[in-house]
Design a protein around this motif. Structure first.
Motif, mmCIF file in Angstrom:
data_model
loop_
_atom_site.group_PDB
_atom_site.id
_atom_site.type_symbol
_atom_site.label_atom_id
_atom_site.label_comp_id
_atom_site.label_asym_id
_atom_site.label_seq_id
_atom_site.Cartn_x
_atom_site.Cartn_y
_atom_site.Cartn_z
ATOM 1 N N TYR A 67 37.606 -21.139 -20.093
ATOM 2 C CA TYR A 67 37.257 -22.124 -20.037
ATOM 3 C C TYR A 67 35.862 -21.940 -19.762
ATOM 4 O O TYR A 67 35.558 -21.189 -17.837
ATOM 5 C CB TYR A 67 38.105 -22.776 -18.836
ATOM 6 C CG TYR A 67 35.995 -24.342 -19.677
ATOM 7 C CD1 TYR A 67 36.086 -24.901 -20.703
ATOM 8 C CD2 TYR A 67 35.515 -25.227 -18.183
ATOM 9 C CE1 TYR A 67 34.848 -26.099 -20.631
ATOM 10 C CE2 TYR A 67 35.710 -26.403 -18.151
ATOM 11 C CZ TYR A 67 35.057 -26.781 -19.499
ATOM 12 O OH TYR A 67 33.764 -27.743 -19.859
ATOM 13 N N LEU A 187 44.437 -27.638 -16.716
ATOM 14 C CA LEU A 187 43.059 -26.437 -16.204
ATOM 15 C C LEU A 187 43.268 -24.960 -15.870
ATOM 16 O O LEU A 187 43.020 -25.627 -14.115
ATOM 17 C CB LEU A 187 41.715 -27.628 -16.349
ATOM 18 C CG LEU A 187 40.231 -26.344 -16.867
ATOM 19 C CD1 LEU A 187 39.899 -26.583 -18.115
ATOM 20 C CD2 LEU A 187 39.465 -27.074 -16.301
ATOM 21 N N SER A 236 37.295 -38.381 -8.884
ATOM 22 C CA SER A 236 36.140 -36.927 -9.563
ATOM 23 C C SER A 236 35.987 -35.549 -8.368
ATOM 24 O O SER A 236 36.325 -35.173 -7.230
ATOM 25 C CB SER A 236 35.096 -37.549 -10.362
ATOM 26 O OG SER A 236 34.210 -38.565 -8.732
ATOM 27 N N ILE A 253 31.897 -26.261 -12.514
ATOM 28 C CA ILE A 253 32.540 -28.109 -13.164
ATOM 29 C C ILE A 253 32.538 -28.910 -12.884
ATOM 30 O O ILE A 253 32.781 -28.749 -11.822
ATOM 31 C CB ILE A 253 34.488 -26.287 -14.057
ATOM 32 C CG1 ILE A 253 34.330 -25.798 -14.061
ATOM 33 C CG2 ILE A 253 35.019 -28.005 -13.906
ATOM 34 C CD1 ILE A 253 35.235 -25.120 -14.439
ATOM 35 N N GLY A 255 34.168 -32.675 -12.932
ATOM 36 C CA GLY A 255 35.361 -33.687 -13.615
ATOM 37 C C GLY A 255 35.132 -34.922 -13.187
ATOM 38 O O GLY A 255 36.032 -35.097 -12.265
ATOM 39 N N THR A 279 45.309 -32.980 -13.508
ATOM 40 C CA THR A 279 44.973 -34.694 -13.599
ATOM 41 C C THR A 279 45.410 -35.359 -14.145
ATOM 42 O O THR A 279 46.012 -35.526 -15.658
ATOM 43 C CB THR A 279 42.856 -34.144 -13.752
ATOM 44 O OG1 THR A 279 42.970 -34.036 -14.796
ATOM 45 C CG2 THR A 279 42.660 -33.578 -12.910
ATOM 46 N N TYR A 303 35.126 -33.669 -18.413
ATOM 47 C CA TYR A 303 35.320 -32.421 -17.599
ATOM 48 C C TYR A 303 33.886 -31.716 -18.566
ATOM 49 O O TYR A 303 33.707 -31.828 -19.835
ATOM 50 C CB TYR A 303 36.097 -31.156 -18.547
ATOM 51 C CG TYR A 303 37.243 -30.973 -17.388
ATOM 52 C CD1 TYR A 303 37.193 -30.514 -15.959
ATOM 53 C CD2 TYR A 303 38.337 -31.037 -17.486
ATOM 54 C CE1 TYR A 303 38.074 -30.009 -15.122
ATOM 55 C CE2 TYR A 303 40.019 -31.238 -16.812
ATOM 56 C CZ TYR A 303 39.157 -30.332 -15.754
ATOM 57 O OH TYR A 303 40.745 -30.952 -14.464
ATOM 58 N N THR A 304 33.120 -30.663 -17.058
ATOM 59 C CA THR A 304 31.720 -30.124 -18.261
ATOM 60 C C THR A 304 31.797 -28.877 -16.771
ATOM 61 O O THR A 304 32.504 -28.873 -16.268
ATOM 62 C CB THR A 304 30.490 -31.221 -17.602
ATOM 63 O OG1 THR A 304 29.343 -30.022 -18.489
ATOM 64 C CG2 THR A 304 30.465 -30.839 -16.202
ATOM 65 N N TRP A 305 31.732 -28.208 -17.478
ATOM 66 C CA TRP A 305 30.848 -26.535 -16.755
ATOM 67 C C TRP A 305 29.510 -26.208 -17.371
ATOM 68 O O TRP A 305 28.786 -26.647 -17.897
ATOM 69 C CB TRP A 305 31.992 -25.630 -18.502
ATOM 70 C CG TRP A 305 31.608 -24.137 -17.457
ATOM 71 C CD1 TRP A 305 32.166 -23.395 -15.871
ATOM 72 C CD2 TRP A 305 30.523 -23.214 -17.805
ATOM 73 N NE1 TRP A 305 31.485 -22.160 -16.070
ATOM 74 C CE2 TRP A 305 30.493 -22.038 -17.049
ATOM 75 C CE3 TRP A 305 29.062 -23.374 -18.619
ATOM 76 C CZ2 TRP A 305 29.602 -21.046 -17.425
ATOM 77 C CZ3 TRP A 305 28.259 -22.414 -18.767
ATOM 78 C CH2 TRP A 305 28.437 -21.185 -17.877
#
Ligand code: DGJ
Length: 745
Positions: A67, A187, A236, A253, A255, A279, A303-305
């Motif tokens: 990821y 993840l 978060s 990351i 979340g 989570t 989720y973001t990266w």
């Protein structure tokens, strides 16, 4: 005598009979259910700048092998081996279960009717479809022994670099099972070092930021409050991959779990330095029963990266939130005057009309009537009585709500009103009529928080009632534009008279009940602005924000406290949802005194409002208020829709600064605050602006003052100059501030 001789003879015959003539005892044989072989593959879930890769081996085990930044051809990972020991399930399982070889933090633990706990999931199929602005990939997995089916759903929002993950479990067996633990997502990462940024706090000090390196073992962030899940923690986090935190650089990351009840985020770093993040809903007191054929859907994990540090991760989340995660997330909500800190319970129609006059004359756009307008038999004149009795108190407001709302409209203002429909005061008609609706455990005291009890939203009759409160309040006037939905307590001595022996369903079905009501509200009132308040910021999560336009960020209106609360909130949630009000001094929560300008400059970094009695302002203060409100209206589109860049953290120095930049980079607004001025010899502080076009020239104009604190005010500078160290406004006193508007020439 004869009979006993016969029996003796029979026994002798059996004893000497050959073995084949007797029935052999059954030998225990272990039979293994066969798992069909499949052809190995790699499934890619992709956004513009990220890639999540799920490897499926020939047995059908699914592992998360990447990821982060795109790696090119996904198929390169088809034979990838993580070097993970077999005790951990031979690698980074995508959705680890209790059972098989896995012994880490599970995403799923099921107890079957025969008392066993083993589940092993294998790939069956997957499909990818485009819907709702996202590309959705669904993996179907199955346990071949118990017939339990699990779908893992990944919704990829390309441009925002956000992937939503959740799971769905179907009991394919013939007997009921219990879901002891069912995560939304798991993840697995392989960055070696991880720095976790998470939140702690309490009433009036929500979203305090804490940062910790993750060591080997498990770190857990959890809420067991039932309601008010974000008062002490928030579902978060930001995770910096590496040893240090940076706003601008490195892999981060972000979340966030979209759930308004109990949650658990667990971070397990193992001996190979891989991190598994599990989570979802907290399993606390929630062994959820699943009947044959029934499906359980978990909440979404967002989720973001980003390779652009914490700032990049926050901007991704904000963009997604405005487009998808927040109800009406792309709209600009009105400035307002709220009656609470200005009048509390002590008002008449006349008080409210004068506040409306003042709000209109200061240029505000809405008046919100807070607590205290309802209940006849047990009048709501303080917080000890009346909750639950949602009829107008005609002794207090004989002219009615429509009269006040229409008056506001006649002055060009919208009108909003407060409700707290999930609650009941023991001193109310509702408590007498429906004691069975109160959350309670047999024989135990029903504890009060703020003199109130909680209604049991797992009960459909209570859901109807709560929807009815909203609906009937809206019928009080056709001129109601805004509802402030408050919720001022947690769950204690949990229990439901409705659920009987299935109390394990309570915590989950309370939240599902709340969401059912909110869906009904939105179906009937799509255009009403609804604020999510829960003693301030105790329900700030993306589960609630799906239905609410904004949150009341905190009951703490002190601008000094707001610095940290708003900074923390900004890491995950966009400024557009952040209700932020200018209140009186000494501040009612802290006793602190800061200038009106400082209060405006803090509140203007979110959705600006005022919460005081305007008639107590001096003429000079009124003039400043007019000025600040007018200038806010000129740049607020940037606050609501611009990209946030945090320039200085209140945790790392004496200044806090942030800016919002329009997507086309033509306009920006910069907020800078001096939190502690230590030494005149030090002089000014330099802020390096971000997000601007380096080649473009921007005219910089300070707002809300006659005499600017920056030597460059009124002039034009390139983005490169402003980013490179040229911007150093002179904030030479503790609790001073400045707001600058930048416009491209
Ligand atoms: C708690 C809220 O956070 C306040 O803003 C106010 O609405 C009070 N409740 C009213 O009781």
């Amino acid at each position: 005598m004869k009979r006993s001789i016969l029996l003796l003879l029979l026994a002798t015959v059996i004893a000497i009979a050959p073995a084949w003539a007797r029935k052999a005892p059954k030998k225990f044989v272990h039979e293994t259910v066969a798992i069909p072989e499949i052809s190995p593959k790699v499934i890619a879930v992709e956004t513009d700048h990220t890639q999540l890769l799920l490897q499926v081996d020939k047995k059908g085990s699914v592992r998360t092998v990447h990821y982060g930044a795109p790696t090119g051809e996904a198929a390169q990972f088809v034979s990838f081996r993580s070097g993970y020991g077999s005790l951990y399930g031979s690698g980074p399982m995508t959705y680890p279960t209790v059972g098989g070889r896995f012994i880490g933090q599970p995403a799923l633990q099921v107890k079957y009717a025969d008392g066993t706990h083993n589940t092993e999931l294998y790939y069956v199929s997957h499909e990818t479809v485009s819907r709702g602005g996202a590309v959705t990939t669904t993996l179907h997995l199955k346990d071949y022994v118990t017939a339990l089916e699990v779908s893992l759903v990944y919704e990829a929002f390309r441009a925002e670099d956000v992937i939503l993950m959740h799971s769905e479990v179907v009991n394919g067996g013939k007997k009921a099972v219990e879901l002891l633990d069912v995560a939304s997502a798991s993840l697995n990462l392989d960055a070696g070092d991880y720095l976790l940024t998470h939140f702690y706090g309490d009433w009036a000090m929500e979203m305090q930021v804490e940062r910790t390196p993750l060591t080997h073992g498990v770190k857990v962030i959890e809420s067991r409050r039932g309601t008010q899940g974000t008062q002490n923690t928030n579902p978060s986090f930001l995770l910096s991959c590496g040893k240090s935190f940076s706003e601008t650089e490195g892999e981060v990351i972000g979340g966030a779990l979209a759930w308004s009840g109990n949650y658990r985020l667990s971070f397990e770093k193992n001996h190979t330095d891989r991190l598994n993040i599990v989570t979802g809903i907290s399993p606390f007191a929630s062994a959820y029963p699943l009947a044959p054929g029934a499906r359980f859907t978990t909440p979404q994990m967002i989720y973001t990266w980003s390779a652009e540090g914490a700032g990049g991760a926050s901007r991704n989340l904000h963009r997604w939130a405005r487009k998808q995660g927040v109800y009406g997330g792309s709209q600009v909500n009105p400035t307002l005057l709220n009656s609470w800190e200005g009048a509390y319970f002590d008002f008449t129609t006349e008080t409210l009309l004068r506040m409306i006059d003042d709000a209109a004359s200061m240029g505000l756009e809405m008046f919100v009537l807070d607590d205290g307008w309802f209940a006849m038999d047990h009048p709501r004149n303080n917080d000890k009585a009346g909750l639950g009795d949602w009829e107008l108190n005609t002794n207090k407001l004989p002219e009615g709500i429509d009269y006040i709302a229409s008056y506001a409209h006649s002055k060009g203002l919208k009108f909003g009103i407060w409700i707290e429909p999930e609650m009941v005061n023991p001193d109310s008609n509702l408590a007498e009529a429906h004691p069975e609706w109160v959350v309670q455990a047999p024989g135990r005291e029903i504890y009060q928080t703020r003199n109130q009890w909680l209604l049991d939203l797992s009960n459909p009759a209570v859901q109807d009632f709560v929807f009815g409160v909203f609906d009937r309040t809206m019928q009080l006037s056709a001129n109601i534009d805004y509802i402030k939905w408050d919720s001022n307590r947690e769950v204690s001595s949990f229990g439901s008279t409705f659920l009987g022996e299935e109390q394990d369903r309570f915590y989950i079905e309370y939240v599902q009940g709340l969401y059912n009501v909110l869906q009904r509200v939105r179906a009937k009132y799509p255009d009403t602005i609804v604020q999510c308040c829960s003693s301030g910021g105790s329900r700030v999560d993306y589960g609630a924000l799906k239905y609410f336009n904004e949150v009341w960020t905190s009951d703490n209106t002190d601008a000094i406290s707001r610095v940290r609360i708003q900074y923390g909130t900004s890491l995950i949630y966009p400024a557009s949802v952040m209700g932020s009000h200018v209140s009186a001094v000494p501040n009612h929560q802290t006793g602190n005194v800061v200038s009106l300008k400082f209060r405006f400059d803090i509140a203007s970094a979110g959705r600006l409002g005022m919460e005081l009695q305007p008639k107590n302002l001096t003429a000079e203060e009124r003039a400043l208020a007019d000025r600040c409100i007018t200038s806010y209206k000129g740049y607020r589109d940037l606050v609501f829709t611009g990209d946030l860049y945090r320039l200085a953290s209140p945790y790392e120095g004496d200044y806090y600064a942030l800016m919002y930049v329009s997507p086309d980079k033509r306009r920006a607004v910069v907020f800078a605050y001096c939190l502690r001025y230590q030494n005149r010899g030090v002089g000014t502080h330099t802020f390096r602006l971000q997000g601007l076009d380096p080649a473009r020239k921007y005219k910089v104009k300070e707002q809300n003052v006659d005499k600017s604190c920056w030597w460059g005010d009124g002039k034009a500078f390139t983005g490169a100059f402003l980013a490179g160290g040229g911007f150093n406004p002179a904030l030479l006193k503790t609790n001073t501030s400045a707001v600058f508007l930048l416009e491209a020439e």
